[in-house]
Structure formats: structure tokens, C-alpha cells
Motif scaffolding. Structure first.
Motif, mmCIF file in Angstrom:
data_model
loop_
_atom_site.group_PDB
_atom_site.id
_atom_site.type_symbol
_atom_site.label_atom_id
_atom_site.label_comp_id
_atom_site.label_asym_id
_atom_site.label_seq_id
_atom_site.Cartn_x
_atom_site.Cartn_y
_atom_site.Cartn_z
ATOM 1 N N LEU A 263 0.848 -1.188 0.000
ATOM 2 C CA LEU A 263 0.000 0.000 0.000
ATOM 3 C C LEU A 263 0.883 1.236 0.000
ATOM 4 C CD1 LEU A 263 -3.105 0.152 0.378
ATOM 5 C CD2 LEU A 263 -2.664 0.725 2.771
ATOM 6 N N CYS A 264 0.505 2.249 -0.764
ATOM 7 C CA CYS A 264 1.298 3.484 -0.730
ATOM 8 C C CYS A 264 1.057 4.188 0.599
ATOM 9 C CB CYS A 264 0.916 4.389 -1.892
ATOM 10 S SG CYS A 264 1.766 5.972 -1.762
ATOM 11 N N SER A 265 2.147 4.582 1.246
ATOM 12 C CA SER A 265 2.033 5.214 2.563
ATOM 13 C C SER A 265 1.414 6.609 2.464
ATOM 14 C CB SER A 265 3.412 5.322 3.208
ATOM 15 O OG SER A 265 4.304 5.955 2.307
ATOM 16 N N ALA A 266 1.417 7.191 1.248
ATOM 17 C CA ALA A 266 0.883 8.552 1.123
ATOM 18 C C ALA A 266 -0.496 8.584 0.465
ATOM 19 C CB ALA A 266 1.858 9.419 0.328
ATOM 20 N N CYS A 267 -0.663 7.877 -0.681
ATOM 21 C CA CYS A 267 -1.923 8.066 -1.430
ATOM 22 C C CYS A 267 -2.826 6.834 -1.414
ATOM 23 C CB CYS A 267 -1.632 8.478 -2.869
ATOM 24 S SG CYS A 267 -1.005 7.154 -3.924
ATOM 25 N N SER A 268 -2.443 5.778 -0.705
ATOM 26 C CA SER A 268 -3.281 4.572 -0.555
ATOM 27 C C SER A 268 -3.417 3.734 -1.820
ATOM 28 C CB SER A 268 -4.698 4.887 -0.079
ATOM 29 O OG SER A 268 -4.672 5.524 1.127
ATOM 30 N N ALA A 269 -2.672 4.040 -2.887
ATOM 31 C CA ALA A 269 -2.733 3.170 -4.066
ATOM 32 C C ALA A 269 -2.277 1.772 -3.638
ATOM 33 C CB ALA A 269 -1.817 3.719 -5.163
ATOM 34 N N SER A 270 -2.882 0.758 -4.274
ATOM 35 C CA SER A 270 -2.626 -0.615 -3.838
ATOM 36 C C SER A 270 -1.881 -1.401 -4.921
ATOM 37 C CB SER A 270 -3.987 -1.243 -3.529
ATOM 38 O OG SER A 270 -3.844 -2.563 -3.131
ATOM 39 N N TYR A 271 -0.969 -2.237 -4.494
ATOM 40 C CA TYR A 271 -0.152 -3.036 -5.423
ATOM 41 C C TYR A 271 -0.079 -4.473 -4.915
ATOM 42 C CZ TYR A 271 1.379 1.569 -6.963
ATOM 43 O OH TYR A 271 1.400 2.847 -7.430
ATOM 44 N N HIS A 272 0.465 -5.343 -5.766
ATOM 45 C CA HIS A 272 0.787 -6.703 -5.339
ATOM 46 C C HIS A 272 2.178 -7.021 -5.892
ATOM 47 C CE1 HIS A 272 0.837 -11.041 -4.936
ATOM 48 N NE2 HIS A 272 -0.163 -10.911 -4.073
ATOM 49 N N PRO B 257 2.654 -5.411 -9.657
ATOM 50 C CA PRO B 257 3.838 -4.760 -9.077
ATOM 51 C C PRO B 257 3.985 -3.298 -9.509
ATOM 52 C CG PRO B 257 4.463 -6.249 -10.865
ATOM 53 C CD PRO B 257 2.977 -6.370 -10.719
ATOM 54 N N SER B 258 4.611 -2.506 -8.650
ATOM 55 C CA SER B 258 4.927 -1.121 -9.022
ATOM 56 C C SER B 258 6.120 -1.169 -9.980
ATOM 57 C CB SER B 258 5.272 -0.315 -7.762
ATOM 58 O OG SER B 258 6.316 -0.955 -7.065
ATOM 59 N N ALA B 259 6.295 -0.115 -10.760
ATOM 60 C CA ALA B 259 7.388 -0.094 -11.743
ATOM 61 C C ALA B 259 8.739 -0.191 -11.030
ATOM 62 C CB ALA B 259 7.295 1.174 -12.583
ATOM 63 N N GLU B 260 8.870 0.576 -9.938
ATOM 64 C CA GLU B 260 10.115 0.517 -9.161
ATOM 65 C C GLU B 260 9.782 -0.120 -7.817
ATOM 66 O OE1 GLU B 260 13.435 3.499 -7.234
ATOM 67 O OE2 GLU B 260 12.068 4.301 -8.733
ATOM 68 N N GLU B 261 10.525 -1.151 -7.455
ATOM 69 C CA GLU B 261 10.200 -1.902 -6.235
ATOM 70 C C GLU B 261 10.111 -0.977 -5.008
ATOM 71 O OE1 GLU B 261 12.629 -5.422 -5.642
ATOM 72 O OE2 GLU B 261 11.823 -5.547 -3.596
ATOM 73 N N GLY B 262 9.021 -1.102 -4.258
ATOM 74 C CA GLY B 262 8.896 -0.346 -3.008
ATOM 75 C C GLY B 262 8.479 1.102 -3.171
ATOM 76 N N LYS B 263 8.228 1.545 -4.430
ATOM 77 C CA LYS B 263 7.852 2.958 -4.671
ATOM 78 C C LYS B 263 6.522 3.029 -5.413
ATOM 79 C CE LYS B 263 11.346 5.952 -3.762
ATOM 80 N NZ LYS B 263 12.680 5.398 -3.829
ATOM 81 N N CYS B 264 5.681 3.969 -5.007
ATOM 82 C CA CYS B 264 4.374 4.127 -5.643
ATOM 83 C C CYS B 264 4.506 4.722 -7.044
ATOM 84 C CB CYS B 264 3.504 5.040 -4.777
ATOM 85 S SG CYS B 264 1.878 5.352 -5.477
ATOM 86 N N SER C 35 5.907 7.739 -3.377
ATOM 87 C CA SER C 35 6.140 7.503 -1.943
ATOM 88 C C SER C 35 6.418 6.024 -1.670
ATOM 89 C CB SER C 35 4.932 7.954 -1.126
ATOM 90 O OG SER C 35 4.692 9.312 -1.363
ATOM 91 N N GLU C 36 6.809 5.767 -0.429
ATOM 92 C CA GLU C 36 7.208 4.411 -0.040
ATOM 93 C C GLU C 36 5.985 3.483 0.062
ATOM 94 O OE1 GLU C 36 9.071 2.263 3.916
ATOM 95 O OE2 GLU C 36 8.333 4.323 4.009
ATOM 96 N N LEU C 37 6.154 2.242 -0.398
ATOM 97 C CA LEU C 37 5.084 1.249 -0.242
ATOM 98 C C LEU C 37 5.270 0.507 1.073
ATOM 99 C CD1 LEU C 37 4.803 -0.305 -3.836
ATOM 100 C CD2 LEU C 37 3.665 1.711 -2.876
ATOM 101 N N ILE C 38 4.155 0.254 1.762
ATOM 102 C CA ILE C 38 4.234 -0.417 3.062
ATOM 103 C C ILE C 38 3.333 -1.662 3.079
ATOM 104 C CG2 ILE C 38 4.827 1.632 4.446
ATOM 105 C CD1 ILE C 38 1.794 1.857 5.080
#
Ligand code: ADP
Ligand code: AMP
Length: 216
Positions: free
Chosen positions: A126-135, A140-147, A152-155
Motif C-alpha cells: 500500500l502506498c504510505s501517502a496516497c493509498s494506491a494498492s499493489y501486489h 507490481p509497481s514499476a520501481e520496487e517499493g515505490k508508488c 512515496s514508499e510502499l508499506i
């Protein structure tokens, strides 16, 4: 006008599909889980009251979530329809929704095995800032760990930890699954196979709503 409920176990893909249908129909996707997480982050009185329930995998008390939804549905953007994601989760919540005078068009129940759910929740980010969701594997996000949307950082959600997931599934089967019978008796329930790719599931959901697809 569509007043829809996305129904199913935690991790079934309700939020993912709600966002797709929201774009397609131009109506808001309303997630009680997201609203509760935002309130926890902002340390509002409601957030502080909800925190221990949510983080241990229990349901937040009915009167709290019913209050949130009642207020949200009076907002202007709901007047042409809405999509509820994660509400109702108990019979009293469904009864409260009915007594608000909103007419539900359909309840889409996404059927996903417990095994697939564990797989989906263990990879959810989950994006720590905008709540976008990934798996990590399926979306997957384009860059690992980044929205992708805001950088922002994914958590990992606290309630996506393995022990909490097990307790959320038990809660689902005990308290939420009986709603299938509730809505089936009202002829509102449509069951959709929630396994397969996000696109496969979207097609099934939109077909269940009678939408003719060109390029979803
Ligand atoms: P819910 O809102 O029901 O809790 P989400 O929409 O957050 O579920 O989906 C849970 C996780 O599974 C997310 O990480 C999401 O990216 C992923 N996901 C959603 N739909 C699918 C699908 N059809 N196949 C594989 N993974 C999916
Ligand atoms: P979700 O994001 O839908 O998976 O919800 C996350 C958590 O928020 C749930 O496990 C509950 O603790 C709480 N929650 C969300 N919606 C409800 C609801 N309708 N009733 C009670 N608790 C809820």
C-alpha cells in the motif's frame, strides 16, 4: 443509476474492482477500511477507537462504521450512485443501510478460495501517502517499493500479517458471509468468480451488471 456493493472476503479484490467500476461508471468507490486507516493515521478520535480492532483483525463496532457510511452517503458525489467496498460486513450494518433509504442495485460477491486470499494478502503493498494498492507479483509497481502514482514508499498493512489474516478470514466466515443469504433473499446477489487476472474478474463483474464491453 448504480448503487453497488462489492462483497467478499478480505483480499478478494473488492477494492481493485471497485476502483475499475468507479472509473467506468463515474461514481465514487467508498471503502470503509480506507476511511478507517486514514482516521488512524490522522489520530482522530474515531481512528484511535478503531485502531485496536482493525490491527487485530476484528471488526470495528457496528455503530462506528454505520455512522461513517451514513455521513459519507449524504455527500454530493453520491447522488448519481456509489460503490461500497467493505460495507456492510454484518447483518445489523445491512439493516442500517436499508433503513437509510438507499436502494441497492446489486451486490457483487467475489468468490475466491482462502488459499488464493492468503496469497493475495501476503503480497499486497500500500502506498504510505496516497493509498494506491499493489501486489508484489500480480500488480507490481514499476520501481520496487515505490508508488507509481506519487513516488512515496510502499508499506505492508499491519493487518496483512499472516496471523492477523487468519483471524480476519475467521471473522469473515462467521460474521460477514451470512450476508450472502440476506442479499440473496432480496434477489440482489450476483456471484462472480474472483479468481484469474484482474482483467478477467472485471469483465465478469461488468457483464454481471449488464455492461457491454469494448476495451476495459
Ligand atoms: P480487498 O479490497 O477485497 O481486500 P484488494 O483489491 O486490496 O482486496 O486485493 C488484494 C490484493 O490482491 C492486492 O494486492 C491486489 O493488487 C491483488 N489482486 C486483486 N485482484 C487480483 C486478481 N484478480 N489476481 C491477483 N491479484 C489480485
Ligand atoms: P478492509 O480495508 O476492507 O480490508 O478493512 C480493514 C479493516 O477495517 C477490517 O478488518 C475492519 O477492522 C475494519 N472495517 C472495515 N470495514 C468495516 C465494516 N464495514 N465493519 C467493521 N469493520 C470494518
Amino acid at each position: 443509476m448504480y448503487n453497488l456493493i462489492m462483497f467478499g472476503p478480505p483480499g478478494a479484490g473488492k477494492g481493485t474492482q471497485a476502483k475499475i467500476i468507479s472509473k467506468q461508471f463515474g461514481i465514487p468507490a467508498i471503502s470503509t477500511g480506507e476511511m478507517i486507516r486514514a482516521a488512524i493515521k490522522a489520530s482522530t478520535p474515531m481512528g484511535l477507537a478503531a485502531k485496536s480492532y482493525t490491527e487485530s483483525g476484528s471488526l470495528v463496532p457496528d455503530e462506528v462504521v454505520i455512522g461513517i457510511i451514513k455521513e459519507r452517503l449524504t455527500e454530493d458525489d453520491c447522488k448519481n450512485g456509489f460503490i461500497l467496498d467493505g460495507f456492510p460486513r454484518t447483518i445489523p450494518q445491512a439493516e442500517a443501510l436499508a433503513s437509510m433509504g438507499v436502494e441497492i442495485t446489486k451486490v457483487i460477491s467475489f468468490e475466491v478460495s482462502d488459499k488464493a486470499i492468503v496469497d493475495r494478502m501476503s503480497g499486497r503493498r500500500l502506498c504510505s501517502a496516497c493509498s494506491a494498492s499493489y501486489h508484489t507479483v500480480y500488480a507490481p509497481s514499476a520501481e520496487e517499493g515505490k508508488c507509481d502514482a506519487c513516488g512515496s514508499e510502499l508499506i505492508i498493512r499491519k493487518d496483512d500479517r499472516k496471523d492477523v489474516v487468519e483471524s480476519r478470514l475467521l471473522t469473515y466466515h462467521r460474521e460477514t458471509e451470512p450476508l450472502k443469504e440476506f442479499y440473496s433473499k432480496l434477489n440482489l446477489l450476483v456471484v462472480v468468480d474472483g479468481e484469474g487476472t484482474v482483467e478477467d474478474v472485471s469483465k465478469r463483474a461488468l457483464e454481471a451488471l449488464g455492461v457491454v464491453l469494448h476495451n476495459v
